[in-house]
Enzyme design. Sequence first.
Site, short mmCIF file in Angstrom:
data_model
loop_
_atom_site.label_atom_id
_atom_site.label_comp_id
_atom_site.label_asym_id
_atom_site.label_seq_id
_atom_site.Cartn_x
_atom_site.Cartn_y
_atom_site.Cartn_z
N GLU A 55 8.81 5.88 25.92
CA GLU A 55 7.99 5.49 24.45
C GLU A 55 8.46 6.52 23.17
O GLU A 55 8.15 5.99 21.89
CB GLU A 55 6.18 4.78 23.77
CG GLU A 55 6.03 4.32 22.91
CD GLU A 55 5.93 3.70 22.57
OE1 GLU A 55 5.38 2.98 23.20
OE2 GLU A 55 6.70 3.85 21.28
N ASP A 97 10.44 5.79 19.94
CA ASP A 97 9.62 6.67 18.56
C ASP A 97 10.73 7.70 17.69
O ASP A 97 10.79 7.43 16.93
CB ASP A 97 7.95 6.78 19.01
CG ASP A 97 7.81 5.74 19.60
OD1 ASP A 97 8.16 4.58 19.47
OD2 ASP A 97 6.64 6.02 20.18
N SER A 121 7.03 -1.08 19.75
CA SER A 121 6.32 -0.15 19.27
C SER A 121 7.57 -0.16 18.57
O SER A 121 8.49 1.16 18.47
CB SER A 121 6.85 0.56 21.06
OG SER A 121 5.61 0.53 21.30
#
Length: 564
Positions: A282, A286, A481
């Site tokens: 994650e 990002d 996400s």
Amino acid sequence: MLLTWLVLALVSCAKASLAARNVDVGSMVVLERVSAIPPAFTHLGTGGVSADEELTLRIALSHSDIEGLQERTYAVSDPANSLYGGHLSTEEIAEFVQPRPETLSAVTTWLTSHGISPVPTSVSPFNDVLQITIPVRQANVLLGADFQAFVHETSGTRMVRTLSYGIPAKMESHIRYVHPTTAFVPPPARAATSPSAAIPASCAFDTNPGCLQDVFGVPSAKANHSSSNVLAVAGYADQYANEADLAQFLDNTRPDLVGSTFSVMMLAGGANDQSIFEAGDEANLDIQYTVGVASGVPVTFISVGNNTQDGVSGFIDIVNAILTMPVGKRPTVLSTSYGFNEQDLPVPLAVAMCNAYMQLGAAGISAIFASGDGGVGGVQSTTCTQFVPSAPGGCPFITSVGGTTNVPPHAASLFSSGGFSNYFPTPSYQTADVTKYVDSLGTLYQGLYNKSGRGFPDVSAASHDIEIVWEGDVTFVDGTSCASPIFASIIALVNDRLIAAGKPVLGFLNPLLYSTQGRSAFTDVTSGNNPGCNTNGFSATAGWDPVTGLGTPNFDALLTAVGL
Ligand SMILES: *[C@@H]1O[C@H](CO)[C@@H](O)[C@H](O)[C@H]1NC(C)=O
Ligand SMILES: *[C@@H]1O[C@H](CO)[C@@H](O)[C@H](O)[C@H]1NC(C)=O
Ligand SMILES: *[C@@H]1O[C@H](CO)[C@@H](O)[C@H](O)[C@H]1NC(C)=O
């Protein structure tokens, strides 16, 4: 069966002790109460907590004029208002948020009468939250509570909580809530799902920064006004963004950006472990879709650790940390790809969190969140009978980003969370859109969702088969996400152009996005849906919908919408 019995026993126990204190003190009122321990938590039994264990509690004080701040935030964020772009200084925000002197003295007197001196700490930049550390035994007396130990099953996180607590009746107008007390909030879920099975073969199946430049018109020219335009990426859940993986990602997909990197800010005991096997998928996603998309914009990864005390894993702490940074150094955009199910947050805490985002908006900082990956079932797919809105998707002061897939172009993918808040009413900027959509549903899903709630997401972006580098390997991920950092990067690049033109940055986006000029910068997504709770979920339609919002952004059209 055993669990049910235990829950009932605890409830009556907490009630009894509070009732007894009501008699003693004569003036306690219950501030918050939960009827049962949520199924994701287990009671550790008597002896799970010692009477001497120290609890750090935060007492949230009533604001001077939060409605006034709300009005000003809308005014400075609405392009039709003469105050547009006139973001507030920290001192101006303080005027609205700080407690009145009589509130401070009443609370201090109350605490002192219990032998507690509140230490004014930096937990809130506006002194509206006092923090105290006291033993369980004293907390039980102060709050008419019965603190016990619980554990969140899947994460193993231990929490000391009570099923109800109160304050003296005369303190009611001064105190919003005390936390952590009755909030059984699971750790935030991240909105990235497991890597896609098939390895994509062509650009149509492989989303990378180059494809985003084509699809959304994202420029590759480096931003030039970087020092006052920082893009911040929130990192939770021990997810570390890896520098070596980023370097490899840029080498593969943005050779023109090789050498670009990010800075790290650590909060609440957060860490920055750069060993390759500690790289978070994650966090890498990002960072790679901010550094790799917002060319030349400085990116700060905010690594939030375990020592948060806000009751929501640091979601409020991160806002306070940003607001405390000097203007010109603090971020102009915050992207977060984590969230909660709204129902897991007590209302006072959800409201406090939303007020924190309102403060960011007032200060000219855009708060951008992934809408979640469970369709109408919440931030992650859950078993449900009623639709589960995600948080903070329901907060009207954030911009919620849903997910699309590029195959076929712009059709909504199957996981994008969307729906209507049960906590926050429809804000005026989207009333017409929500009414139109709800009317189009007729009686479909009647009773499963809230017709008068704030609808989300606001916009959407690519979220399927996103190419990343993780632990040295190219891999592909899905999830909203992906959409949040991509949209946040586009906003950061628009901010760079605004700064170059001597104009204020965008701040709270929604009144602009829903305006006539704003919505014309989005490509409407009219196919796809977001199944959940044993239904097909909502369908994307012409105009705003609770699957893909207003649609996907176009960079040049956004420049036109902001008058560039
Ligand atoms: C920044 O400046 C360089 C050199 O003048 C120019 O090539 C580039 O297009 C500029 N970037 C933006 C976003 O305007
Ligand atoms: C936070 O707590 C978890 C679980 O106890 C632990 O694995 C992790 O290392 C901690 N994180 C930090 C940054 O200390
Ligand atoms: C629906 O939303 C409204 C507005 O926020 C709220 O007052 C109401 O309590 C909500 N209804 C339910 C059932 O949650």
